[in-house]
Design a protein around this motif. Structure first.
Motif, PDB file in Angstrom:
ATOM      1  N   LEU A 135      -2.832  69.861  53.384  1.00 37.86           N
ATOM      2  CA  LEU A 135      -4.148  69.389  53.798  1.00 37.86           C
ATOM      3  C   LEU A 135      -5.091  70.549  54.069  1.00 37.86           C
ATOM      4  O   LEU A 135      -6.262  70.540  53.657  1.00 37.86           O
ATOM      5  CB  LEU A 135      -4.019  68.511  55.046  1.00 37.86           C
ATOM      6  N   MET A 136      -4.605  71.562  54.774  1.00 35.52           N
ATOM      7  CA  MET A 136      -5.421  72.736  55.070  1.00 35.52           C
ATOM      8  C   MET A 136      -5.813  73.457  53.786  1.00 35.52           C
ATOM      9  O   MET A 136      -6.954  73.918  53.635  1.00 35.52           O
ATOM     10  CB  MET A 136      -4.666  73.672  56.004  1.00 35.52           C
ATOM     11  N   LYS A 137      -4.887  73.540  52.852  1.00 39.68           N
ATOM     12  CA  LYS A 137      -5.172  74.217  51.584  1.00 39.68           C
ATOM     13  C   LYS A 137      -6.269  73.479  50.819  1.00 39.68           C
ATOM     14  O   LYS A 137      -7.215  74.098  50.302  1.00 39.68           O
ATOM     15  CB  LYS A 137      -3.905  74.309  50.745  1.00 39.68           C
ATOM     16  N   GLY A 138      -6.172  72.152  50.766  1.00 43.13           N
ATOM     17  CA  GLY A 138      -7.185  71.386  50.060  1.00 43.13           C
ATOM     18  C   GLY A 138      -8.555  71.511  50.704  1.00 43.13           C
ATOM     19  O   GLY A 138      -9.573  71.627  50.010  1.00 43.13           O
ATOM     20  N   ALA A 139      -8.597  71.492  52.038  1.00 40.75           N
ATOM     21  CA  ALA A 139      -9.869  71.669  52.738  1.00 40.75           C
ATOM     22  C   ALA A 139     -10.449  73.051  52.470  1.00 40.75           C
ATOM     23  O   ALA A 139     -11.663  73.215  52.286  1.00 40.75           O
ATOM     24  CB  ALA A 139      -9.667  71.452  54.235  1.00 40.75           C
ATOM     25  N   SER A 140      -9.588  74.062  52.417  1.00 40.80           N
ATOM     26  CA  SER A 140     -10.045  75.426  52.147  1.00 40.80           C
ATOM     27  C   SER A 140     -10.545  75.579  50.718  1.00 40.80           C
ATOM     28  O   SER A 140     -11.541  76.271  50.460  1.00 40.80           O
ATOM     29  CB  SER A 140      -8.909  76.413  52.404  1.00 40.80           C
ATOM     30  N   GLU A 141      -9.859  74.968  49.774  1.00 44.21           N
ATOM     31  CA  GLU A 141     -10.289  75.047  48.374  1.00 44.21           C
ATOM     32  C   GLU A 141     -11.717  74.535  48.212  1.00 44.21           C
ATOM     33  O   GLU A 141     -12.505  75.096  47.437  1.00 44.21           O
ATOM     34  CB  GLU A 141      -9.340  74.230  47.494  1.00 44.21           C
ATOM     35  N   HIS A 198     -12.576  79.804  60.697  1.00 45.18           N
ATOM     36  CA  HIS A 198     -11.306  79.466  61.337  1.00 45.18           C
ATOM     37  C   HIS A 198     -10.352  78.819  60.335  1.00 45.18           C
ATOM     38  O   HIS A 198      -9.168  79.179  60.259  1.00 45.18           O
ATOM     39  CB  HIS A 198     -11.574  78.526  62.514  1.00 45.18           C
ATOM     40  N   LEU A 199     -10.860  77.866  59.561  1.00 42.16           N
ATOM     41  CA  LEU A 199     -10.018  77.172  58.587  1.00 42.16           C
ATOM     42  C   LEU A 199      -9.437  78.141  57.561  1.00 42.16           C
ATOM     43  O   LEU A 199      -8.225  78.114  57.278  1.00 42.16           O
ATOM     44  CB  LEU A 199     -10.828  76.094  57.878  1.00 42.16           C
ATOM     45  N   LEU A 200     -10.267  78.995  56.993  1.00 41.42           N
ATOM     46  CA  LEU A 200      -9.781  79.901  55.951  1.00 41.42           C
ATOM     47  C   LEU A 200      -8.745  80.874  56.506  1.00 41.42           C
ATOM     48  O   LEU A 200      -7.718  81.137  55.863  1.00 41.42           O
ATOM     49  CB  LEU A 200     -10.949  80.658  55.333  1.00 41.42           C
ATOM     50  N   GLN A 205      -7.560  85.661  48.903  1.00 41.62           N
ATOM     51  CA  GLN A 205      -8.893  85.149  48.593  1.00 41.62           C
ATOM     52  C   GLN A 205      -9.524  84.493  49.820  1.00 41.62           C
ATOM     53  O   GLN A 205     -10.726  84.656  50.080  1.00 41.62           O
ATOM     54  CB  GLN A 205      -8.821  84.146  47.439  1.00 41.62           C
ATOM     55  N   LEU A 206      -8.717  83.757  50.575  1.00 39.97           N
ATOM     56  CA  LEU A 206      -9.232  83.114  51.780  1.00 39.97           C
ATOM     57  C   LEU A 206      -9.730  84.149  52.782  1.00 39.97           C
ATOM     58  O   LEU A 206     -10.818  84.008  53.355  1.00 39.97           O
ATOM     59  CB  LEU A 206      -8.140  82.250  52.422  1.00 39.97           C
TER      60      LEU A 206
END
Length: 778
Positions: free
Chosen positions: A484-490, A533-535, A554-555
């Motif tokens: 979920l975190m990865k998708g939000a970051s993408e 914060h998310l990244l 990249q993040l």
């Protein structure tokens, strides 16, 4: 510093198992308004108990009863308008940008669906005449609402529970003399689309129907009612006679009677209405067929108390404890009683247990309690502060399991949010704007001047990371949180764009909003704090899991380019990169997200820390109920117990009698109107005053900060069972405003770092899981 190896329990920890009668809401008359009634809930069903003598109303809800039906809120092709909206905003043409966005960049339909009431269980008794010794009580530890009174020499008692293990509401009516229980129990619903009441058998009544259409001409809003529902009421008599007709269940000459209420809907999930409410009700009632009421009650209380008794708080006081709770609230500002603060603290924990349990829906704007077909703000999920605030106590106040329904909601929104990310932004990943509902709408709603705020999903994703920080559950991180975190970051890797104004290569957010102030803008500070914060946390999660090395790089390289926090001309934290409007008392203080619930503004960033104080000074100490709840947390993070207590003092206002923000007679938070988030915000803020763990030392270890913002009005007290990041369970005792002793149980074996007056101190490089470590005053 002493170390106790093993699982022995100290006297301090034993306090968690001792809950006195002072954790009760008490009243000396029946409820007159819905916000006088007392709430019970099992995470799916909720009920409000009025406690009338001749007629008692028990209004009930089920968390899957929504108007509307499965559908997409997205708008294909909206992305074509995105470059023009951004250009208009960058050139100062805000109104033109907002108009264009309203026409071509909003949800379809423009608004979302409302959470619905289910029905009423009404108990009608022969007129009692004169009644005495009336008492209406909500016992937080027993998770039971009771009504007791005397009439004609007989003592009558009614008890209402909402059982999570059995999935039902149980109502017991009894008298202290044989044969004195006589009543008719009826089921009704406010929905008029094909309701039907039937006698299913000699002890069971059923209510079936479908949600009404909701038409709001003022808001040009229409939702078709499509969800079917059924409730079943089964009576079990002790003595006497029982007769079931379409008119109700008639009980005569009984010693006692128990009513079991089951309710269900056709809502299977946000994509399907294929569930069978009749089969579900039948299964629930069959499940308790061979159980006595005493066993149902015992199972309910064992389940509830396993959660509720994890934390015990003692703040002293108690001088007003003999008064009804509404009178205690009335008298607080003139003569504060710390025990009422303690009661409100535990009430927040009680309400979270009652409204959010695994397998149910996430707690909405009113938890799961609602008596209106058009409730305020539709009683859905406002995710620019309110839904998140509901869950602030979950980890730190030791109710981690209650977090689960929020994560289920995110699993759903990832699906709808991916469609919106593509249609509106041409982006990968998923996005959620400032509201969602039972159908998991993710597109911007209501109005472009506040609805286009794409960081709702990012903020909610921080709750996944918080669960990991408190629990250390790597399986949860790998299987649930990280995807979920990865998708939000993408999404944000595609969404962010380079600032054209400063020439420093900064990345900014937009179009967006600083909730809910200033209209449609580019580069609001809150967005930047949340996205950064998310990244960074997604990159750290990838490191922990040994996954996606290049993606993590990249993040981090993206996060470091996001426009930084800035201090404005009044010494305040700037709310936007491109403008300043600091002098306002607006309820939202969105740009202080980095102070709380975020963690990038701390004592380790002194200039920004002071700018937050200045911002709050300009905002003032007033606000709506939930806003005051947030300010309690802000001042706790600013380590100012005196100002934190000042906010609390203003918060403790009886809205039912005096109006304004505060609490209603039943201690529900008042925006006004009722929003449950303020109850949870208060609980979280008191926890923050006693224990913080959001800062890290130079090695990345979380620092445990004991009594960082203790209120002057709580000079002596104790708390046990709180949780800290890094995997510790903490108990604290203090006297004369100073620490006497703290006990810290290691859950994960991580280093133990304590904040001292001279800075953080590593007191144990490693700890043993299960061992208890003692910190004394010296």
């Amino acid at each position: 510093m002493n170390r106790v190896v093993g699982f022995g329990v100290s006297l301090l920890l034993l306090q968690a198992a001792v809950f006195a009668a002072d954790l009760r809401l008490t009243y000396d008359e029946p409820a007159k308004a819905w916000t006088d009634a007392l709430p019970v809930g099992n995470g799916s069903m909720g009920a409000m108990v009025y406690g009338g003598t001749d007629t008692d109303r028990i209004q009930f809800n089920h968390d899957t009863l929504w108007v509307g039906k499965p559908h997409s809120y997205s708008r294909p092709g909206a992305v074509e308008t995105l470059p023009e909206i951004r250009e208009l905003l960058f050139t100062g043409k805000q109104k033109e940008a907002e108009k264009l966005a309203m026409d071509q960049f909003m949800s379809n339909p423009l608004r979302q669906a409302a959470y619905q009431p289910f029905g009423d269980l009404t108990l009608e008794f022969p007129a009692f005449g004169n009644t005495t010794h009336y008492q209406r009580v909500l016992d937080l530890d027993a998770a039971m609402a009771t009504v007791i009174f005397k009439a004609a020499g007989v003592t009558y008692k009614r008890s209402v529970i909402a059982s999570y293990p059995d999935g039902i509401i149980a109502v017991r009516v009894e008298a202290d003399q044989p044969g004195k229980v006589q009543l008719i129990a009826r089921l009704t619903t406010p929905h008029t689309k094909a309701p039907s009441i039937k006698a299913l058998d000699e002890r069971t009544l059923s209510l079936t129907g479908m949600v009404d259409d909701v038409v709001n001409k003022k808001k040009n809003n229409f939702f078709e009612g499509a969800v079917k529902f059924e409730a079943r009421l089964r009576a079990v008599c002790e003595g006497g006679e029982l007769k079931v007709t379409e008119g109700g269940i008639n009980v005569t000459g009984a010693n006692a009677v128990v009513f079991y209420l089951a309710a269900a809907t056709s809502y299977k999930n946000f994509q399907s209405l294929e569930a069978d409410p009749a089969a579900r009700c039948e299964a629930l009632l069959t499940g308790i067929e061979n159980k006595s009421y005493q066993q149902v009650l015992a199972d309910h209380q064992v389940d509830h108390q396993e959660l509720f008794r994890r934390v015990d708080l003692e703040l002293g006081g108690g001088k007003s404890i003999g008064l009804p709770s509404n009178e205690r609230l009335n008298s607080y500002q003139a003569d504060p009683d710390p025990q009422l603060v303690e009661l409100l603290y535990q009430y927040g924990r009680y309400l979270l247990i009652a409204s959010s349990r695994p397998g149910g829906q996430a707690a909405n704007l009113q938890g799961l309690w609602n008596d209106r077909k058009t409730p305020s703000w539709d009683s859905k999920y406002t995710v620019n502060i309110n839904t998140e605030m509901n869950y602030w106590p979950a980890e730190q106040a030791n109710l981690s399991e209650c977090h689960e329904p929020l994560f289920d909601l995110l699993d759903d929104v990832k699906i709808t949010g991916a469609e919106v990310a593509k249609d509106f932004y041409g982006a990968k990943g998923w996005v959620l704007h400032h509201n969602t509902d039972g159908w998991r709408g993710a597109a911007p709603i209501n109005n472009s001047n506040h609805g286009i705020w794409p960081t709702g999903g990012a903020w909610l994703s921080t709750h996944l990371w918080e669960r990991y920080l408190f629990s250390g559950d790597e399986q949860f991180l790998r299987e649930r949180a990280y995807p979920l975190m990865k998708g939000a970051s993408e999404f944000f890797l595609d969404y962010l764009l380079e600032d054209p104004m400063y020439g420093k290569g900064w990345l900014v957010s937009g179009p967006s909003n600083s909730p809910e102030r200033g209209g449609l803008v580019m580069a609001p500070t809150m967005d930047h704090q949340i996205i950064r914060h998310l990244l960074n946390t997604t990159a750290e999660a990838a490191d922990i899991l040994g996954a996606d090395t290049d993606f993590a790089k990249q993040l981090r390289s993206t996060a470091v380019r996001i426009a930084p926090n800035e201090v404005g001309g009044e010494g305040q934290l700037k709310e936007w990169l491109y403008k300043e409007e600091p002098k306002t008392t607006h309820r939202h203080v969105s740009h202080l997200w980095g102070l709380h619930p975020g963690s990038e503004i701390t004592t380790q960033t002194p200039e920004l820390f002071e700018a937050c104080k200045k911002t709050l000074a300009l905002r003032g100490d007033g606000g709506t109920g939930w806003s005051r709840g947030w300010k309690v947390n802000f001042w706790a993070r600013l380590r100012d117990g005196e100002h934190m207590e000042k906010i609390l003092h203003g918060f403790f206002n009886n809205t039912s009698e005096k109006g304004g923000a505060g609490f209603y007679n039943n201690l529900f938070d008042a925006h006004p109107p009722f929003q449950i988030d303020g109850n949870f915000g208060l609980t979280a803020g008191i926890t923050e005053a006693l224990l913080q763990s959001h800062q890290r030392d130079g090695n990345g270890n979380y620092i445990i900060d004991l009594l960082p913002a203790l209120a002057p009005g709580w000079p002596e007290g104790s708390v046990s069972g709180l949780r800290a990041r890094g995997g510790f369970e903490v108990s604290i005792h203090w006297k004369n405003g100073r620490l006497v002793k703290a006990e810290l149980k290691s859950l994960l074996g991580n280093p133990l770092v304590i904040q001292t007056e001279t800075g953080p101190k590593v007191v144990h490089e490693t700890t043993e899981p299960g061992a208890v470590y003692t910190v004394n005053a010296d």
